[in-house]
Design an enzyme around this catalytic site. Structure first.
Site, PDB file in Angstrom:
ATOM      1  N   MET A  27       0.844  -1.199   0.000  1.00 16.04           N
ATOM      2  CA  MET A  27       0.000   0.000   0.000  1.00 16.04           C
ATOM      3  C   MET A  27       0.878   1.247   0.000  1.00 16.04           C
ATOM      4  O   MET A  27       0.429   2.333   0.366  1.00 16.04           O
ATOM      5  CB  MET A  27      -0.925  -0.002   1.210  1.00 16.04           C
ATOM      6  CG  MET A  27      -1.908  -1.175   1.164  1.00 16.04           C
ATOM      7  SD  MET A  27      -3.418  -0.889   2.075  1.00 16.04           S
ATOM      8  CE  MET A  27      -2.789  -0.713   3.725  1.00 16.04           C
ATOM      9  N   ALA A  29       4.236   3.782   1.088  1.00 18.67           N
ATOM     10  CA  ALA A  29       4.992   4.166   2.284  1.00 18.67           C
ATOM     11  C   ALA A  29       6.014   3.071   2.587  1.00 18.67           C
ATOM     12  O   ALA A  29       6.080   2.521   3.689  1.00 18.67           O
ATOM     13  CB  ALA A  29       4.071   4.420   3.480  1.00 18.67           C
ATOM     14  N   GLY A  33      11.015  -3.319   5.551  1.00 20.42           N
ATOM     15  CA  GLY A  33      10.215  -4.541   5.531  1.00 20.42           C
ATOM     16  C   GLY A  33       9.794  -4.868   4.099  1.00 20.42           C
ATOM     17  O   GLY A  33       9.897  -6.026   3.656  1.00 20.42           O
ATOM     18  N   HIS A  34       9.313  -3.849   3.373  1.00 15.13           N
ATOM     19  CA  HIS A  34       8.922  -4.076   1.971  1.00 15.13           C
ATOM     20  C   HIS A  34      10.149  -4.440   1.131  1.00 15.13           C
ATOM     21  O   HIS A  34      10.072  -5.298   0.244  1.00 15.13           O
ATOM     22  CB  HIS A  34       8.276  -2.818   1.377  1.00 15.13           C
ATOM     23  CG  HIS A  34       7.018  -2.395   2.066  1.00 15.13           C
ATOM     24  ND1 HIS A  34       6.956  -1.289   2.887  1.00 15.13           N
ATOM     25  CD2 HIS A  34       5.781  -2.939   2.051  1.00 15.13           C
ATOM     26  CE1 HIS A  34       5.723  -1.169   3.350  1.00 15.13           C
ATOM     27  NE2 HIS A  34       4.991  -2.146   2.858  1.00 15.13           N
ATOM     28  N   GLN A  58     -10.297  -1.857   2.467  1.00 14.28           N
ATOM     29  CA  GLN A  58      -9.890  -2.552   3.695  1.00 14.28           C
ATOM     30  C   GLN A  58      -9.852  -1.626   4.897  1.00 14.28           C
ATOM     31  O   GLN A  58      -9.459  -2.025   5.990  1.00 14.28           O
ATOM     32  CB  GLN A  58      -8.568  -3.293   3.511  1.00 14.28           C
ATOM     33  CG  GLN A  58      -7.350  -2.423   3.294  1.00 14.28           C
ATOM     34  CD  GLN A  58      -6.144  -3.256   2.864  1.00 14.28           C
ATOM     35  OE1 GLN A  58      -6.053  -3.691   1.728  1.00 14.28           O
ATOM     36  NE2 GLN A  58      -5.214  -3.485   3.778  1.00 14.28           N
ATOM     37  N   GLY A 144       4.389 -10.357   4.419  1.00 13.42           N
ATOM     38  CA  GLY A 144       5.139 -10.337   5.671  1.00 13.42           C
ATOM     39  C   GLY A 144       4.449 -11.160   6.755  1.00 13.42           C
ATOM     40  O   GLY A 144       3.220 -11.207   6.836  1.00 13.42           O
ATOM     41  N   GLN A 150      -3.591 -11.833   8.197  1.00 15.01           N
ATOM     42  CA  GLN A 150      -3.744 -11.583   6.753  1.00 15.01           C
ATOM     43  C   GLN A 150      -3.093 -12.721   5.954  1.00 15.01           C
ATOM     44  O   GLN A 150      -3.674 -13.262   5.015  1.00 15.01           O
ATOM     45  CB  GLN A 150      -3.094 -10.239   6.416  1.00 15.01           C
ATOM     46  CG  GLN A 150      -2.881 -10.002   4.930  1.00 15.01           C
ATOM     47  CD  GLN A 150      -2.365  -8.600   4.633  1.00 15.01           C
ATOM     48  OE1 GLN A 150      -3.089  -7.644   4.740  1.00 15.01           O
ATOM     49  NE2 GLN A 150      -1.109  -8.475   4.246  1.00 15.01           N
ATOM     50  N   SER A 182       6.723  -0.707  10.468  1.00 16.70           N
ATOM     51  CA  SER A 182       5.349  -0.569   9.991  1.00 16.70           C
ATOM     52  C   SER A 182       5.213   0.827   9.411  1.00 16.70           C
ATOM     53  O   SER A 182       5.819   1.781   9.931  1.00 16.70           O
ATOM     54  CB  SER A 182       4.384  -0.733  11.171  1.00 16.70           C
ATOM     55  OG  SER A 182       3.132  -0.168  10.841  1.00 16.70           O
TER      56      SER A 182
END
Ligand code: PAF
Length: 273
Positions: A27, A29, A33-34, A58, A144, A150, A182
């Site tokens: 999404m 940002a 982590g991405h 969502q 992740g 999820q 996050s």
């Protein structure tokens, strides 16, 4: 890096590739982590597609959709520098029409934990992930482990709808002080960030108890609740990998999950034991 915003154009474009495709839905940002999802996708596939789409379905009414951090230009740069081949960057009108077919999350697993305080959240997640997977038709898709519920529901969707994609879970990336990365961490004030460290601290303490042979649900969760106090706790849970509650930790088959509110920000985390 090729940037495409039309779903049909991307679908046609990908027909030129007769090779493995790794897909990382996001999404935006983007953070480390991405980047770790992208790295994994690059290791395992010949072509990597990333999507950046802030999916409105969502988010529930009154949630932080409008405030969700948007960093389009920085995100594009990160994708380019990470070696992404194709960036899918649709608008809401490219992804949704007026009278929409919608997937419903399963009645039990979709409405516990995060789903119990955010009913319909996972309908939106599953619907958009289904759309994205149908557009990209990847060999593998990367998610992740931090969003364990999820991830579990996506595994279930792929299995129950007989979809032809391998779902690859990727470990959570943490700051030096162990706070899980996050996109929502930017909302935390300095003091709230300090408070948020109670989350990894509670998980560390749970791990230490398990190492010492304390495996019981009550002992572990009450210890975690004490550490997390006075934060507002949505849940502290001990589940097996199929998301059934465990009365005792089973090494190799357990996820300990926590979600709390720090200020106005929901933060979740977990450990897989
Ligand atoms: O985890 C996320 O960022 C989102 O829920 C996802 C999977 C990209 C769907 O919008």
């Amino acid at each position: 890096m090729k940037i495409i915003s039309s779903p049909l154009e991307l679908k046609n474009y990908l027909k030129n590739y007769n090779c493995s495709i790794g897909f990382v839905p996001t999404m935006g940002a983007l953070h480390e982590g991405h980047i770790s999802l992208i790295k994994k996708a690059k290791e395992q596939n010949e072509v990597v597609v990333v999507s950046i789409f802030l999916n409105p379905t969502q988010f529930l009414k009154g949630e932080d959709l409008d405030k969700y951090p948007k960093k389009d230009e920085a995100d594009k740069k990160i994708c380019e520098l990470s070696g992404v081949d194709i960036l899918f960057f649709p608008q809401v009108s490219d992804m949704y029409g007026v009278d929409e077919v919608t997937l419903l999350a399963p009645k039990v697993r979709g409405y516990v934990l995060e789903g119990s305080s955010r009913p319909s959240h996972f309908n939106g997640v599953l619907t958009v992930v289904m759309k994205l997977l149908n557009i990209v038709n990847p060999t593998r898709a990367y998610f992740g482990k931090k969003d364990a519920q999820q991830l579990n529901l996506i595994f279930l969707m792929v299995k129950q709808l007989f979809m032809d994609v391998e779902i690859v879970p990727v470990d959570t990336v943490r700051e030096k002080d162990a706070l899980a990365l996050s996109s929502r961490n930017v909302f935390l004030t300095e003091h709230q960030r300090e408070e948020a460290l109670k989350i990894p601290s509670s998980l560390r303490s749970a791990t230490a108890m398990v190492t010492k042979g304390v495996l019981g649900y009550e002992e572990i969760t009450s210890n975690m609740r004490e550490i997390l106090s006075p934060l507002e706790i949505f849940y502290v849970e001990i589940l097996d990998r199929e998301f059934n509650r465990l009365s005792k930790v089973e090494i190799g088959n357990t996820i300990i999950l926590v979600e709390v509110k720090v200020g106005n920000t929901r933060l979740l985390d977990n450990i897989w034991l």
